[in-house]
Design a protein around this motif. Structure first.
Motif, PDB file in Angstrom:
ATOM      1  N   LEU A 152      16.653  -7.203   2.975  1.00 46.98           N
ATOM      2  CA  LEU A 152      15.224  -7.487   2.967  1.00 46.98           C
ATOM      3  C   LEU A 152      14.622  -6.875   4.234  1.00 46.98           C
ATOM      4  CD1 LEU A 152      13.079  -9.216   1.289  1.00 46.98           C
ATOM      5  CD2 LEU A 152      13.352 -10.919   3.101  1.00 46.98           C
ATOM      6  N   ARG A 153      14.072  -5.693   4.082  1.00 44.96           N
ATOM      7  CA  ARG A 153      13.487  -5.043   5.255  1.00 44.96           C
ATOM      8  C   ARG A 153      12.248  -5.811   5.707  1.00 44.96           C
ATOM      9  NH1 ARG A 153      13.276   1.460   4.132  1.00 44.96           N
ATOM     10  NH2 ARG A 153      15.521   1.865   4.081  1.00 44.96           N
ATOM     11  N   PHE A 154      12.050  -5.924   7.026  1.00 46.71           N
ATOM     12  CA  PHE A 154      10.784  -6.528   7.474  1.00 46.71           C
ATOM     13  C   PHE A 154       9.698  -5.466   7.624  1.00 46.71           C
ATOM     14  CE2 PHE A 154      13.268  -6.383  11.568  1.00 46.71           C
ATOM     15  CZ  PHE A 154      12.443  -5.545  12.309  1.00 46.71           C
ATOM     16  N   GLU A 155      10.057  -4.205   7.453  1.00 45.36           N
ATOM     17  CA  GLU A 155       9.145  -3.048   7.347  1.00 45.36           C
ATOM     18  C   GLU A 155       8.460  -2.659   8.649  1.00 45.36           C
ATOM     19  OE1 GLU A 155       9.865  -1.829   4.610  1.00 45.36           O
ATOM     20  OE2 GLU A 155       9.991  -3.342   3.046  1.00 45.36           O
ATOM     21  N   THR A 156       7.867  -3.607   9.338  1.00 48.38           N
ATOM     22  CA  THR A 156       7.305  -3.400  10.679  1.00 48.38           C
ATOM     23  C   THR A 156       7.125  -4.777  11.304  1.00 48.38           C
ATOM     24  OG1 THR A 156       5.378  -2.711  11.987  1.00 48.38           O
ATOM     25  CG2 THR A 156       4.937  -3.355   9.722  1.00 48.38           C
ATOM     26  N   GLY A 179      14.280   4.281   7.335  1.00 52.52           N
ATOM     27  CA  GLY A 179      13.909   5.500   6.613  1.00 52.52           C
ATOM     28  C   GLY A 179      12.496   5.907   6.948  1.00 52.52           C
ATOM     29  N   PRO A 180      12.167   7.174   6.706  1.00 49.66           N
ATOM     30  CA  PRO A 180      10.793   7.618   6.935  1.00 49.66           C
ATOM     31  C   PRO A 180       9.861   7.045   5.876  1.00 49.66           C
ATOM     32  CG  PRO A 180      12.026   9.329   5.790  1.00 49.66           C
ATOM     33  CD  PRO A 180      13.012   8.229   6.100  1.00 49.66           C
ATOM     34  N   PHE A 181       8.620   6.781   6.248  1.00 53.81           N
ATOM     35  CA  PHE A 181       7.582   6.510   5.256  1.00 53.81           C
ATOM     36  C   PHE A 181       7.226   7.854   4.621  1.00 53.81           C
ATOM     37  CE2 PHE A 181       2.886   7.024   4.828  1.00 53.81           C
ATOM     38  CZ  PHE A 181       2.776   6.437   3.581  1.00 53.81           C
ATOM     39  N   LEU A 182       7.281   7.913   3.294  1.00 51.33           N
ATOM     40  CA  LEU A 182       6.944   9.140   2.565  1.00 51.33           C
ATOM     41  C   LEU A 182       5.749   8.842   1.672  1.00 51.33           C
ATOM     42  CD1 LEU A 182      10.670   9.875   1.617  1.00 51.33           C
ATOM     43  CD2 LEU A 182       9.312  11.213   3.233  1.00 51.33           C
ATOM     44  N   PRO A 183       4.581   9.448   1.964  1.00 52.03           N
ATOM     45  CA  PRO A 183       3.366   9.100   1.228  1.00 52.03           C
ATOM     46  C   PRO A 183       3.481   9.396  -0.271  1.00 52.03           C
ATOM     47  CG  PRO A 183       2.950  10.837   2.858  1.00 52.03           C
ATOM     48  CD  PRO A 183       4.358  10.416   3.035  1.00 52.03           C
ATOM     49  N   LEU A 220       0.808  -1.231   0.000  1.00 48.20           N
ATOM     50  CA  LEU A 220       0.000   0.000   0.000  1.00 48.20           C
ATOM     51  C   LEU A 220       0.837   1.276   0.000  1.00 48.20           C
ATOM     52  CD1 LEU A 220      -2.403  -1.827   0.301  1.00 48.20           C
ATOM     53  CD2 LEU A 220      -3.054  -0.647   2.396  1.00 48.20           C
ATOM     54  N   TYR A 221       2.058   1.177   0.515  1.00 43.57           N
ATOM     55  CA  TYR A 221       2.876   2.390   0.683  1.00 43.57           C
ATOM     56  C   TYR A 221       3.732   2.724  -0.529  1.00 43.57           C
ATOM     57  CZ  TYR A 221       5.527  -1.696   2.335  1.00 43.57           C
ATOM     58  OH  TYR A 221       6.064  -2.945   2.454  1.00 43.57           O
ATOM     59  N   CYS A 222       3.884   1.799  -1.469  1.00 42.64           N
ATOM     60  CA  CYS A 222       4.984   1.906  -2.439  1.00 42.64           C
ATOM     61  C   CYS A 222       4.544   2.331  -3.842  1.00 42.64           C
ATOM     62  CB  CYS A 222       5.699   0.564  -2.514  1.00 42.64           C
ATOM     63  SG  CYS A 222       7.053   0.547  -3.700  1.00 42.64           S
ATOM     64  N   GLU A 244      10.378   5.466  -8.659  1.00 41.62           N
ATOM     65  CA  GLU A 244       9.785   6.387  -7.696  1.00 41.62           C
ATOM     66  C   GLU A 244       9.012   5.629  -6.626  1.00 41.62           C
ATOM     67  OE1 GLU A 244       6.410   9.007  -8.503  1.00 41.62           O
ATOM     68  OE2 GLU A 244       7.750  10.716  -8.303  1.00 41.62           O
ATOM     69  N   ILE A 245       9.775   5.044  -5.706  1.00 42.29           N
ATOM     70  CA  ILE A 245       9.170   4.333  -4.567  1.00 42.29           C
ATOM     71  C   ILE A 245       8.334   5.319  -3.757  1.00 42.29           C
ATOM     72  CG2 ILE A 245       9.711   3.160  -2.407  1.00 42.29           C
ATOM     73  CD1 ILE A 245      12.128   1.977  -3.663  1.00 42.29           C
ATOM     74  N   TYR A 246       8.901   6.514  -3.580  1.00 43.37           N
ATOM     75  CA  TYR A 246       8.216   7.618  -2.887  1.00 43.37           C
ATOM     76  C   TYR A 246       8.475   8.881  -3.695  1.00 43.37           C
ATOM     77  CZ  TYR A 246      12.991   7.574  -1.131  1.00 43.37           C
ATOM     78  OH  TYR A 246      14.356   7.523  -1.056  1.00 43.37           O
TER      79      TYR A 246
END
Ligand code: 5AD
Ligand code: SF4
Ligand code: FES
Length: 326
Positions: free
Chosen positions: A141-145, A211-215, A51-53, A287-289
């Motif tokens: 491989l980030r686990f993200e949360t 890194g920050p989540f950037l919408p 959803l974020y990417c 453009e991931i973010y």
């Protein structure tokens, strides 16, 4: 530091002491060298729908590209010319490239005496095994949360347990394993970030990207706000203090959130920078973010820029591969 203390710092406003302590731990455990990892974003196709990417498969507004195997190898050669000892091959989850293709790329690049990091998402044990045999040294491989419910919500059809399984396989196969998270995800609590930091320690990772989540406007999370730089810096600092001798990059996302973000990250625990060495003509499509930095620059420019940043921070450019400190 225990969970309650971590939460107290995450929620607290007093950062000065925390950042100074993180800087001391960084100096004591990993020294003043800042290691370079040249990132090659070789395909922005992705079969996942996070959803974020911005690369999610449902985003039809993005122009998709794939670099040829020769183009990937040529970009790695550029790293040699620029004296960047590690390349990171990153893409969305793109099954267009067979494991055989990727192995042949890794083998070619290893001839240049570079360290090779893969960052291509979840693959089978067998694929990870073949890539390791071909010469790949590291895997990100980030686990993200670590909040399992949030994870399942943000990554439709995917499970946190599968992510952990992949990380365990990578460790079993003797990759230098990197993971990480985004900070500021909608619905993410400070308690869960504390758990993320403790999980970094538990997994005994070699590298940790924060890194920050950037919408991104073309995703379902477009309406969310980005977070304060200070929270990202606190997570970096706490991660340094808790994990001590890991590699922690000053990420491109933190440099996008704030023009001084990477410099600040270097002062509160970070010891790695990842200059972009993707051919300029492709950059704007990865453009991931939104508003990602370095989109109009080229590999030479970014290499020079990060060196300037490192020296201005009173540090030195790492010599050699900057392998795991474990
Ligand atoms: N903002 C910041 N980082 C993002 N990523 C994906 N989408 C975003 C976003 N909107 C990060 C994820 C992924 C890495 C390659 O990029 O953490 O693992
Ligand atoms: Fe694909 Fe990774 Fe983006 Fe998820 S975060 S959509 S897996 S590129
Ligand atoms: Fe790319 Fe600064 S790192 S221009």
């Amino acid at each position: 530091m225990n969970r309650n203390e971590i939460i107290k710092y995450l929620k607290g406003a007093d950062t000065k002491e925390l950042f100074a302590e993180a800087d001391r731990v960084r100096k004591a455990f990993v020294g003043d060298s800042v290691y370079l990892r040249g990132i090659i974003e070789f395909s922005n196709y992705c079969c996942q729908d996070c959803l974020y990417c911005g690369l999610r498969r449902e985003n039809s507004k993005i122009t998709r590209y794939r670099m040829t195997l020769d183009e990937i190898v040529a970009s790695a050669k550029k790293a040699v010319e620029l004296n960047i000892p590690t390349v990171v091959l990153q893409s969305g989850e793109d099954n267009f490239y067979s494991v055989g293709d990727l192995c042949s790329v890794v083998k070619e690049i290893k001839k240049f005496n570079l360290a090779v990091t893969m960052s291509i998402g979840e693959r089978s044990y067998d694929d990870y095994c073949k890539l390791k045999e071909a010469g790949a040294d590291r895997y990100l491989l980030r686990f993200e949360t670590s909040d399992e419910e949030l994870y399942a919500k943000l990554r439709p059809g995917k499970k946190f347990s599968q992510r952990l399984q992949c990380l365990k396989w990578l460790k079993e196969l003797k990759y230098q394993a990197g993971s990480g998270i985004m900070v500021g995800l909608p619905g993410q609590s400070m308690e869960s970030i504390a758990d993320d930091i403790l999980l970094f320690k538990d997994l005994d990772l070699d590298m940790i990207g924060i890194g920050p989540f950037l919408p991104h406007p073309n995703t379902p999370l477009a309406q969310n706000k980005s977070i304060e730089l200070d929270l990202v810096l606190k997570v970096i600092a706490l991660t340094r203090i808790v994990t001590e001798n890991t590699h922690i990059p000053a990420t491109t996302a933190v440099g996008t959130l704030d023009s001084q973000g990477r410099q600040k990250a270097l002062k509160c625990g970070a010891n790695v920078i990842m200059p972009n060495i993707t051919p300029t003509k492709y950059r704007k499509y990865y453009e991931i973010y939104p508003d990602k930095i370095c989109v109009d620059e080229d590999a030479t420019k970014c290499r020079g820029c990060v060196e300037g940043m490192i020296l201005a921070s009173g540090r030195k450019v790492g010599v050699g591969f900057g392998h795991s400190l474990k």
